[in-house]
Every structure is written in structure tokens, then in C-alpha cells.
Design a protein around this motif. Structure first.
Motif, mmCIF file in Angstrom:
data_model
loop_
_atom_site.group_PDB
_atom_site.id
_atom_site.type_symbol
_atom_site.label_atom_id
_atom_site.label_comp_id
_atom_site.label_asym_id
_atom_site.label_seq_id
_atom_site.Cartn_x
_atom_site.Cartn_y
_atom_site.Cartn_z
ATOM 1 N N ALA A 248 0.812 -1.212 0.000
ATOM 2 C CA ALA A 248 0.000 0.000 0.000
ATOM 3 C C ALA A 248 0.850 1.269 0.000
ATOM 4 O O ALA A 248 0.368 2.347 -0.327
ATOM 5 C CB ALA A 248 -0.928 0.006 1.208
ATOM 6 N N HIS A 249 2.124 1.151 0.400
ATOM 7 C CA HIS A 249 2.960 2.355 0.519
ATOM 8 C C HIS A 249 3.885 2.572 -0.668
ATOM 9 O O HIS A 249 4.394 3.658 -0.863
ATOM 10 C CB HIS A 249 3.811 2.275 1.781
ATOM 11 C CG HIS A 249 3.019 2.038 3.033
ATOM 12 N ND1 HIS A 249 2.159 2.970 3.551
ATOM 13 C CD2 HIS A 249 2.934 0.967 3.853
ATOM 14 C CE1 HIS A 249 1.586 2.486 4.647
ATOM 15 N NE2 HIS A 249 2.039 1.263 4.849
ATOM 16 N N ALA A 250 4.157 1.485 -1.431
ATOM 17 C CA ALA A 250 5.182 1.574 -2.476
ATOM 18 C C ALA A 250 4.697 2.397 -3.662
ATOM 19 O O ALA A 250 3.598 2.177 -4.160
ATOM 20 C CB ALA A 250 5.564 0.173 -2.940
ATOM 21 N N PRO A 251 5.509 3.343 -4.140
ATOM 22 C CA PRO A 251 5.121 4.121 -5.309
ATOM 23 C C PRO A 251 5.436 3.419 -6.632
ATOM 24 O O PRO A 251 4.886 3.773 -7.654
ATOM 25 C CB PRO A 251 5.951 5.396 -5.178
ATOM 26 C CG PRO A 251 7.150 5.001 -4.388
ATOM 27 C CD PRO A 251 6.752 3.834 -3.522
ATOM 28 N N MET A 252 6.345 2.436 -6.625
ATOM 29 C CA MET A 252 6.725 1.728 -7.852
ATOM 30 C C MET A 252 6.785 0.228 -7.567
ATOM 31 O O MET A 252 7.049 -0.171 -6.444
ATOM 32 C CB MET A 252 8.123 2.175 -8.317
ATOM 33 C CG MET A 252 8.219 3.632 -8.713
ATOM 34 S SD MET A 252 9.955 4.118 -8.878
ATOM 35 C CE MET A 252 10.285 3.465 -10.497
ATOM 36 N N PRO A 253 6.594 -0.594 -8.608
ATOM 37 C CA PRO A 253 6.719 -2.041 -8.401
ATOM 38 C C PRO A 253 8.164 -2.428 -8.090
ATOM 39 O O PRO A 253 9.094 -1.688 -8.417
ATOM 40 C CB PRO A 253 6.299 -2.638 -9.742
ATOM 41 C CG PRO A 253 5.694 -1.535 -10.535
ATOM 42 C CD PRO A 253 6.229 -0.253 -9.991
ATOM 43 N N ALA A 254 8.320 -3.583 -7.466
ATOM 44 C CA ALA A 254 9.653 -4.129 -7.225
ATOM 45 C C ALA A 254 9.612 -5.618 -7.511
ATOM 46 O O ALA A 254 8.558 -6.252 -7.429
ATOM 47 C CB ALA A 254 10.089 -3.875 -5.792
ATOM 48 N N LEU A 255 10.781 -6.130 -7.849
ATOM 49 C CA LEU A 255 10.893 -7.532 -8.248
ATOM 50 C C LEU A 255 12.070 -8.134 -7.496
ATOM 51 O O LEU A 255 13.116 -7.498 -7.373
ATOM 52 C CB LEU A 255 11.157 -7.567 -9.761
ATOM 53 C CG LEU A 255 11.511 -8.889 -10.412
ATOM 54 C CD1 LEU A 255 10.279 -9.793 -10.444
ATOM 55 C CD2 LEU A 255 12.017 -8.637 -11.845
ATOM 56 N N ALA A 256 11.893 -9.353 -6.966
ATOM 57 C CA ALA A 256 13.038 -10.061 -6.383
ATOM 58 C C ALA A 256 13.077 -11.466 -6.966
ATOM 59 O O ALA A 256 12.048 -12.145 -7.046
ATOM 60 C CB ALA A 256 12.930 -10.124 -4.867
ATOM 61 N N LEU A 257 14.275 -11.884 -7.384
ATOM 62 C CA LEU A 257 14.475 -13.235 -7.886
ATOM 63 C C LEU A 257 15.334 -13.976 -6.869
ATOM 64 O O LEU A 257 16.381 -13.479 -6.470
ATOM 65 C CB LEU A 257 15.195 -13.213 -9.234
ATOM 66 C CG LEU A 257 14.561 -12.319 -10.314
ATOM 67 C CD1 LEU A 257 15.412 -12.332 -11.582
ATOM 68 C CD2 LEU A 257 13.146 -12.795 -10.619
ATOM 69 N N GLY A 258 14.860 -15.159 -6.446
ATOM 70 C CA GLY A 258 15.608 -15.930 -5.451
ATOM 71 C C GLY A 258 16.116 -17.230 -6.040
ATOM 72 O O GLY A 258 15.390 -17.920 -6.764
ATOM 73 N N TYR A 259 17.376 -17.544 -5.765
ATOM 74 C CA TYR A 259 18.001 -18.779 -6.251
ATOM 75 C C TYR A 259 18.703 -19.459 -5.085
ATOM 76 O O TYR A 259 19.111 -18.805 -4.123
ATOM 77 C CB TYR A 259 19.066 -18.473 -7.303
ATOM 78 C CG TYR A 259 18.612 -17.721 -8.523
ATOM 79 C CD1 TYR A 259 18.296 -18.391 -9.691
ATOM 80 C CD2 TYR A 259 18.534 -16.331 -8.510
ATOM 81 C CE1 TYR A 259 17.917 -17.697 -10.841
ATOM 82 C CE2 TYR A 259 18.154 -15.629 -9.650
ATOM 83 C CZ TYR A 259 17.850 -16.317 -10.819
ATOM 84 O OH TYR A 259 17.480 -15.624 -11.945
ATOM 85 N N ARG A 260 18.912 -20.760 -5.214
ATOM 86 C CA ARG A 260 19.676 -21.491 -4.212
ATOM 87 C C ARG A 260 21.174 -21.364 -4.486
ATOM 88 O O ARG A 260 21.607 -21.216 -5.625
ATOM 89 C CB ARG A 260 19.267 -22.968 -4.236
ATOM 90 C CG ARG A 260 17.806 -23.196 -3.844
ATOM 91 C CD ARG A 260 17.594 -22.997 -2.367
ATOM 92 N NE ARG A 260 18.337 -24.007 -1.632
ATOM 93 C CZ ARG A 260 17.857 -25.212 -1.321
ATOM 94 N NH1 ARG A 260 16.627 -25.553 -1.663
ATOM 95 N NH2 ARG A 260 18.592 -26.077 -0.664
ATOM 96 N N LEU A 261 21.952 -21.452 -3.396
ATOM 97 C CA LEU A 261 23.411 -21.346 -3.473
ATOM 98 C C LEU A 261 24.046 -22.671 -3.070
ATOM 99 O O LEU A 261 23.452 -23.434 -2.307
ATOM 100 C CB LEU A 261 23.889 -20.273 -2.483
ATOM 101 C CG LEU A 261 23.744 -18.816 -2.913
ATOM 102 C CD1 LEU A 261 23.882 -17.907 -1.700
ATOM 103 C CD2 LEU A 261 24.799 -18.487 -3.959
ATOM 104 N N PRO A 262 25.284 -22.928 -3.512
ATOM 105 C CA PRO A 262 26.008 -24.095 -2.997
ATOM 106 C C PRO A 262 26.216 -23.934 -1.488
ATOM 107 O O PRO A 262 26.283 -22.805 -0.984
ATOM 108 C CB PRO A 262 27.358 -24.033 -3.711
ATOM 109 C CG PRO A 262 27.217 -23.032 -4.805
ATOM 110 C CD PRO A 262 26.070 -22.143 -4.457
#
Lengths: 440, 464
Positions: A248-262
Motif C-alpha cells: 500500500a505504501h510503495a510508489p513503484m513495483p519491485a521484483l526479487a528473484l531468489g536462487y539457491r546457493l552451494p
């Protein structure tokens, strides 16, 4: 210009183990007028019980509320009244407490940390007060601001399926409110056992005298069984999974991509190659995604990429997360951003970064690791956390050389690893209900 | 967690809370402090170059890096100055006559270096760090930025657009809404109140505007360059003189005009619909570091709300649970200083928190700090100064900020003794003079539909 010794030479680490199981790291440094004492406990929010989300962090607050020799507020007053500063923080796999003081307060600092590790005062009144304080902390950092909890609270449930890895470490209000004094007692008695704890002291200290003081203050803490540490492993995902959350507060969209690490304990080089990959993609104006997304196609306002849920590498055991984030205008579809990310990863898989690119990135990492070492507080926390997580405090100083030794092929392999797995996609969608603060 | 639970609900095999909190030996005494070790003296050299640039170089050879701060007084009266200044700061690294944006970044990275550029109503600040062996290259890039920044058209329009987007994000933060409301309440139309430009103004800025601003205001006279790190100070200054000798336009960098005097008035309630927390921001006049009353004021402020063991935090957080954090501090500008009290509280205790804050302000003069409170604040002031100076960035930032208010390392050396000399009477005097609730102005930002009713009953609040 003088040639300074490298941090590895400067470390002079001494290790002790008290009969009650407490692990002790001493790192003398005659160049500083201050001393830092830290306690790292092997419990973080991944270990908190189901139905008690947020409990590890709530318990961290309770540890500041007094102990057998120290009434409520006395801990703060004695640290600050001795000229020092303090804090504590809760992570996935550990909770840390530290104080930095003028060197004259060394014994006092050891006493203060030991007293609460031996006999903290856990009362109903303090519990209820700190539940209120923690709820305010969550309102401040999550509920009342744009991108609250992005991505550290919002991304894990998209990437992971099991409770330890997926749940919100700040906790749900209803579960925080249900926390009881008995929960706190059981939590302390099992997880805060001396055998589950690392004490670190850095400053202009004498090894023999400091060892004697550590034994004097920590030696009679009740030895208890160290709780078995469960594996938090879960299978890597084959297919991409996406979730959209409103903000409700964000003025712009945001994107997060998550991956697994060794697993850094098994394949440290592979893990560090991902750290460099993050920098190749996003650190500095010359970074690849910076050039394409922020400038070339001009579709992203700000971006980041790297290892670690909290934004810094080597701060958790397996499973750990590689994250790419982007804030972008609403006119840009997240798929378009992801397409460019994939194209850049593919380019790296095929050709790898060039060696000049990698050596520049390693030089920047070296600089930032030297800075971490320069401040006694950050050096102490790096030593203590790496000792607790991997049994390797030296890592904190060996990293510049280890990063410099990683070549283009290893970074290409890291990129290939990201492309081969099913990633998590988190989309933050502004709902625009309450922006700004017009006067009326 | 594996925990056995017996039918009565009590978990077996663990001590209960009461048992955990006691040992056979019982409570133990607090160990005394041992002999204190003085901080090492700075190995410092200072010189003003023929160009007018003041250079301060300090050796701190803990790690093989060097820290840089270039502070350029950068005030402007014009209403559009903040927009031009922000665009300049955002685009400064985007290219010069001989290097493009990527080249600049590559050359910096090769020596483990970074530059960051920030601007506020007072100054432009270029902060940097590098591996110490890279100092000549770092200075070479800096000289290029100062004398030949090109503000290339393509990069420029992108930076301007990003800046407008970032301003939009910043303005969605409650703390920014509160800060802007407080600045308007305190300083009205004074340039000091314009900390964040309007997005629209930013989009109107042209490369020519910024190039002109750069030519007129990016000036060495009045500016200070600080270097701290693994360096020989004399040699470092010689390197600066050589590298930056060509940065020599005439004129004097522009200082912020004096701020209007702060006078006490009602707090203004600013409506933020649907807010789950309210921001309280109170402010009153204080004295700068050069005033003989400053050490006493610093200690009185600590006792009030300047650190965790303060009356305000112990009341609002540790007793009432109204907030996660509350603090007060002294804010400095070249000509004045102000006290600031800040806390964010949950909506339904907004009026109660205003009441408690005013109560603690009044109590500081009615019940002045006692010996124990003063001693604790004194030790903290001296110790935390020592700690803050125990890193290259700490020393560099402190010296740079002091330069901005006309002070230098001599003040740092003398200050601990000045704190040692403060008496209870002096603290009581400044408490009565500066902390009285009627001396304060400020704002409350919150959901007016919910909080107005109780605030009206409290009085001293200007409602929407």
C-alpha cells in the motif's frame, strides 16, 4: 607509503574452550584504544518452533532485560555509563550480542555478558513489555513503510517449502502475543547452553590475563547438553514459482528473484563464485545489469544482486539464497526485466566474465573487507559469526585472497547453476492506497 | 525444537524462569574500570593550497586503504537550486571530457575504489575510498570530475529520470514525510528547509543548467579535502597539490545563510491517512560546539534522550512499550544548532506519547540530572567519541563535518577535558534554558481521523 601487514597477519587468533563447552576467540590488537566483546549463540529464526514465529528475535530482546546481578535497565546503563555502545541482532542461524567500550572496561564487559548468559531474569512483565516493543519495531520496519520486509521476509516463502526456511523471522503479531514465560525458559535452557555459544574478544588485550578473566566470569555457567542442530536442507526446485504481494505504501513495483546457493561449508569456492557473479551483474556503473537495465534499456531504477538474505555473503549455513532485486516503473513488465537477466546470465555461461572485469571486482571486495577489519566492532562480529557458522574465524581475513583466486570459468559455472534451477519470483505491486502526507 | 510436553502442559527436563534467574553464589559485584589508555595522537598535516582548497591528511595505518572526503559548501537561494544540485550530484560521475561513465567506474574499481556524491542544503560531499596504493589514480579521477565533468546529454536525461523516480520512493517513506513537515514548520521558506527537490523541478533541469551550477559553485576556496589512511601525510598533500592544482576557478564556495531563530510554538498535526504509526518530531534552539555551554548541553541532552540509558527511552520504550526507538540529538549548521527529539509510535498512543515527551522535557528542568546521571552521560560522551574515531571512515567523516562548522582536530583533542569539567549546576542551567517544553516547535504526522480527538484534549497542537 608503508606496506601494511595483511589482515591475516594481523589476526593473531587464540582459541580456548572452557570445561562448560564455551568456545572463546581472543584477537589481540595493540593499535586500538577500544575493546569489543561479542557473544554469538547458535540459534536463529530458522530454529524457532512452529506456532512461535519471531520468538528468537523476541528472546534476543529479553536478554537485555536484566539478570541475577543486574536489575532491569542496568545492562544498558553499565555499558553506556562505562563509555560504550552495544547492540544485538537475530539472523537465520545465529543471534549476536556485542559491546564496544574503552579498553579500561574489558572486565566489566565480560562480567555483563556472562551474567545474562548465566542467569537472565525472565519475567512476565518484561515479556509483555518487549512484545510491545517488538511490535513497534515491526510496524516501523515493515508495516508502515514502502517495501517493508522486501525481500528478506517476502521472498523465502516463494523459494522454500519448509517452515524453518520459509517463515517470517520477525513473526506474526498473534504468535508473538501468545509467547509465554515457559517458552522463554525452555528456549534459553536448550539453545543458550555454553556449548552452543562463541565468545569473541578483540582489543589491546593480554592473552593470559584475558583468559583468566574469561574463566573467572564464564567458567561457572551451567554446562548443559548442546541441542542437536537439525538440517534445514530441502530439495532445489526444478520449476519457477511466482508470487505477487500488494504494497500500500510503495510508489513503484519491485521484483526479487531468489536462487539457491552451494553449501558454503562444502563448496566454499562455488559459493564465492556467486558472490563475484553478483558483483559482475550489479555492483558499480560498469556492472552488466546496471549497463543494460538501468542505462541501456532504461527500464530499472535501482537494482542489486548477491549472496545472502541480509545482503551480505557468508552469513548463514545451508540453505542460503542468491538474490537479484529491481525497482522499476509500473509501465515495465517484470517479465521484461527477467528476460534481460536471463540473457545476461546466458552470456556469462557462454563466455564468462573477462579477467580484467574479475580482478577489478576482487579489488573492490578487498577494499571493503579491509574496511570491515579496520573497525574493531565489525571485525569482531565477522570473526565470531564465521567461527560459529563454519568453525573458521580466519575466513574473515582470508577472503580477499580467496576471491582473487576465483577465475572466469567458476563464475560462468555459477551463472549456469542459476539458469538450471527453478527460481522464486516475487513481485511487489503498489496498491497506492496511502501515499504522501498532505496537510489539511 | 524437540521438547517433551507432559500432560499438565509443563515441559520436562528444563528449568523454569525463576530457577534460571538464580545461582547458588547469588548476585555478583560489578567489576571496576581499569586504567584507561589514551587514544593515540593523530599524525596530521594540514595545508591550504594556492587554489584555496584546504587539505587535511591523517595517517592511520590499520589497513592498507585510504578514505577521502571533499566537502564543498553548496548553498543556493533560488527555489530551483535543490533540483539542480541533486541532478549535479547524480550526474557528476556520468562522464568527463576524456572518460565515459563506464571508464570512470572501471578505473576506480581497478584500485578498489568508489566515489559517492551527496548534496544537502549546506554542502556537496564527495566521499571515496581506495586501496592506499591507488591514491594517485583516485586523485586523478577526482581532478577530472572537478575540472572536466561533461554531463553528457544521453546519460544526463537517464540520471534525471532515475532521480525523479528515487525522489518519489523517498517521499513515500514516513520519516521523509515527517522530516519535510518539520523543516517547513521550523524554517518556512529558508533554503535549509528544501532538503529534497520536487520531481517536476528535477525533470526541468538541463545539462546547461548543471554545467553552469558546476562552474559557479564547485569551487576550491572554502572547501576542505580530508584524507585518512595508510599514507604519509606530507606526501599525500603533495599528491593532492599536484593532482588538483588545475582545479582553480576564482570565487568562494557558498555557505548557507543564517537560519531563522527557532521559537517555541504549537506542534502541527500533519494528516497521513491510514498510518499505523505516528511520527513525533520536536525541535528547539541549541548552542553550537563553539559555545562554552555546549559541553553541558551535550550532557543534558544525553540524559534526556541522547542515548539508550536516557529518561525518554526508559520511559517511552522500556516502561510503556510505546516505541521501538526514541532519541534526541543536536543538529549543527554553520551558524547555529538545534535540539531534535524524534520517535515513531503506534497510532493509538500518539497523544500519550506527546504527553510523556513533554513531561520528560519539563522534568529535565524541574528535576535536573543527578550525579549518577551526569557521570553516566559524561563517560558515554567521552567513550563514544573514542569509539567513533577508531576507523578510517570515522576519522575522515568527523574531521570533514567539523571543517563544515569551522572547527578542527584541536577541538577533538580538547573536548574530553571540557566534558570532564562540566558541573551539575551547569547541566541544570542548560536544562532549564533549552529543554523547557514551551521552547519547542514541531510536528506530529499521523492519521488525523484517529489521533485528532485526544490531541485536541491535550492542547498545544494545531489541528488540521
Amino acid at each position: 607509503m608503508s606496506i601494511a601487514p595483511s589482515p591475516t597477519q594481523l589476526l593473531h587468533l587464540h582459541r580456548l574452550r572452557l570445561p562448560n563447552g564455551l568456545r572463546v576467540l581472543l584477537a589481540p590488537d595493540p593499535s586500538t584504544p577500544v575493546v569489543t566483546v561479542s557473544v554469538h549463540v547458535d540459534v536463529g529464526f530458522r530454529s524457532e518452533p512452529e506456532g512461535r514465529t519471531g520468538f528468537a528475535h523476541l528472546f534476543e530482546h529479553l536478554m537485555f532485560q536484566g539478570s541475577e546481578s543486574l536489575e532491569k535497565l542496568a545492562h544498558f546503563r553499565h555499558v553506556q555509563g562505562s563509555g560504550g555502545v552495544f547492540n544485538g541482532s537475530t539472523h537465520q542461524d545465529y543471534t549476536d550480542y556485542f559491546e564496544v567500550l574503552p579498553a579500561a572496561a574489558l572486565e566489566r564487559a565480560l562480567f555483563l555478558e556472562a551474567d545474562r548468559l548465566r542467569a537472565p531474569t525472565l519475567t512476565e512483565e518484561n515479556l509483555r513489555n518487549q512484545v510491545d516493543v517488538v511490535k513497534e519495531e515491526i510496524r516501523l520496519n515493515v508495516l508502515s513503510r514502502p517495501y517493508g520486509g522486501f525481500p528478506w521476509i517476502l521472498l523465502p516463502p516463494v523459494l522454500y517449502d519448509t517452515f524453518p526456511n520459509a517463515h517470517n523471522g520477525y513473526g506474526d503479531f498473534s504468535e508473538l502475543e501468545r509467547a509465554t514465560l515457559d517458552d522463554a525458559a525452555v528456549f534459553f535452557d536448550s539453545f543458550y547452553a555454553p556449548g552452543n555459544t562463541v565468545l569473541t574478544v578483540v582489543g589491546d588485550i593480554d592473552i593470559d590475563e584475558t583468559s583468566r578473566l574469561v574463566d573467572k566470569h564464564f567458567g561457572d555457567i551451567l554446562a548443559r547438553p548442546t541441542p542437536p542442530r537439525p538440517s534445514f536442507a530441502e530439495p532445489w526446485r526444478g520449476a519457477q514459482r511466482q508470487q505477487t504481494v500488494p504494497d500500500a505504501h510503495a510508489p513503484m513495483p519491485a521484483l526479487a528473484l531468489g536462487y539457491r546457493l552451494p553449501d558454503p561449508a562444502v563448496d566454499l569456492e562455488g559459493y564465492l563464485a556467486h558472490t563475484l557473479l553478483g558483483s559482475v551483474l550489479a555492483d558499480g556503473e560498469a556492472a552488466r545489469l546496471q549497463r543494460r537495465l538501468v542505462y541501456g534499456e532504461s527500464i530499472v531504477t535501482d537494482l542489486s544482486a548477491g549472496a545472502g538474505l541480509s545482503g551480505s555473503p557468508l552469513n548463514a549455513r545451508d540453505p542460503d539464497t542468491f538474490i537479484i532485486t529491481a525497482v522499476h516503473p509500473a509501465s515495465v513488465e517484470p517479465e521484461r526485466v527477467m528476460r534481460v537477466v536471463d540473457e545476461e546470465l546466458d552470456r556469462l555461461v557462454q563466455k564468462g566474465p573477462d579477467s580484467g572485469e574479475l580482478s577489478r571486482i576482487s579489488a573492490r571486495w578487498a577494499s571493503s573487507i579491509y574496511h570491515e577489519h579496520d573497525r574493531v566492532m565489525s571485525r569482531t562480529l565477522a570473526l565470531g559469526s564465521r567461527e560459529l557458522l563454519y568453525g573458521r574465524a580466519e575466513l574473515a581475513a582470508a577472503l580477499p585472497d580467496k576471491l582473487a583466486a576465483i577465475g572466469p570459468a567458476q563464475v560462468a559455472k555459477a551463472a549456469a547453476g542459476l539458469r538450471a534451477q527453478g527460481r522464486a519470483v516475487l513481485v511487489v505491486e503498489p496498491t497506492g492506497a496511502t501515499n504522501g502526507g498532505e496537510q489539511r | 525444537m524437540t521438547v517433551a510436553t507432559n500432560p499438565s502442559g509443563r515441559r520436562s527436563g528444563y528449568r523454569d524462569a525463576a530457577r534460571i534467574g538464580r545461582t547458588e553464589a547469588g548476585p555478583r559485584p560489578l567489576p571496576p574500570l581499569s586504567e584507561s589508555k589514551p587514544a593515540a595522537e593523530f599524525e596530521l598535516v594540514e595545508r591550504t593550497l594556492p587554489t584555496g582548497l584546504r587539505v587535511i591528511a591523517v595517517a592511520r595505518r590499520t589497513v592498507p586503504t585510504v578514505e577521502l572526503r571533499l566537502r564543498i559548501p553548496f548553498a543556493g537561494e533560488d527555489r530551483t537550486h535543490p533540483a539542480r544540485a541533486e541532478v549535479l550530484a547524480s550526474a557528476l560521475l556520468s562522464g568527463t571530457a576524456k572518460r565515459d561513465r563506464v571508464q570512470i567506474d572501471n578505473e576506480l574499481a581497478a584500485i578498489g575504489a568508489e566515489f559517492a556524491v551527496g548534496v544537502d542544503p549546506e554542502r556537496l560531499l564527495i566521499s571515496g575510498s581506495a586501496l592506499a596504493t591507488g591514491l594517485p589514480e583516485l586523485l586523478d579521477v577526482l581532478a577530472d570530475l572537478l575540472t572536466a565533468a561533461a554531463y553528457p546529454e544521453v546519460e544526463f536525461s537517464r540520471e534525471r529520470e532515475r532521480l525523479a523516480e528515487r525522489i518519489m520512493v523517498a517521499r513515500s517513506q514516513p520519516r521523509m514525510v515527517a522530516r519535510e513537515a518539520l523543516q517547513r514548520r521550523r524554517y518556512g521558506d529558508h533554503p535549509a528547509a528544501r532538503e529534497l527537490p520536487e520531481s517536476g523541478d528535477v525533470l526541468d533541469v538541463t545539462p546547461d543548467d548543471v554545467a553552469r551550477l558546476h562552474a559557479e559553485q564547485v569551487l576550491p576556496t572554502g572547501s576542505t579535502l580530508v584524507l585518512v589512511g595508510d599514507i604519509e601525510p606530507d606526501r599525500a598533500i603533495a599528491l593532492v597539490a599536484e593532482a588538483l592544482g588545475g582545479w582553480a576557478p576564482p570565487g568562494v564556495a557558498s555557505e548557507l545563510p543564517p537560519l531563522p531563530a527557532l521559537v517555541g510554538r504549537d506542534l502541527l498535526l500533519v494528516h497521513r491517512p491510514g498510518a499505523v504509526q505516528s511520527q513525533l518530531r520536536l525541535s528547539a534552539a541549541a548552542v553550537p560546539r563553539t559555545d562554552p555551554r555546549y559541553p553541558a548541553l551535550q550532557l543534558a541532552n544525553l540524559v534526556f534522550g541522547g542515548y539508550f540509558s536516557s529518561r525518554l527511552v526508559e520511559n517511552l520504550r522500556e516502561d510503556k512499550g510505546y516505541t521501538y526507538s526514541a532519541q534526541s540529538f543536536v543538529e549543527f549548521s554553520p551558524y547555529a544548532a538545534a535540539l531534535l527529539v524524534e520517535t515513531d509510535v503506534t497510532t493509538d498512543v500518539t497523544a500519550a506519547s506527546v504527553l510523556e515527551t513533554r513531561y520528560e522535557l519539563a522534568r529535565l528542568s524541574a528535576v535536573p540530572p543527578d550525579e549518577a546521571e551526569l557521570e553516566s552521560a559524561r563517560r558515554y560522551a567521552i567513550g563514544s567519541l573514542l569509539i567513533s574515531l577508531d576507523s578510517q571512515p570515522g576519522v575522515a567523516s568527523t574531521l570533514s563535518a567539523l571543517a563544515g562548522v569551522g572547527l578542527d582536530a584541536r577541538w577533538l583533542r580538547a573536548h574530553p577535558a571540557a566534558l570532564e569539567a562540566v558541573t551539575l549546576e551547569q547541566v541544570a542551567q542548560v536544562a532549564a534554558e533549552f529543554f523547557t517544553p514551551t521552547a519547542f516547535t514541531g510536528v506530529v504526522v499521523g492519521d488525523a481521523d484517529v489521533v485528532s480527538h485526544r490531541l485536541r484534549a491535550l492542547g498545544g497542537i494545531e489541528l488540521p
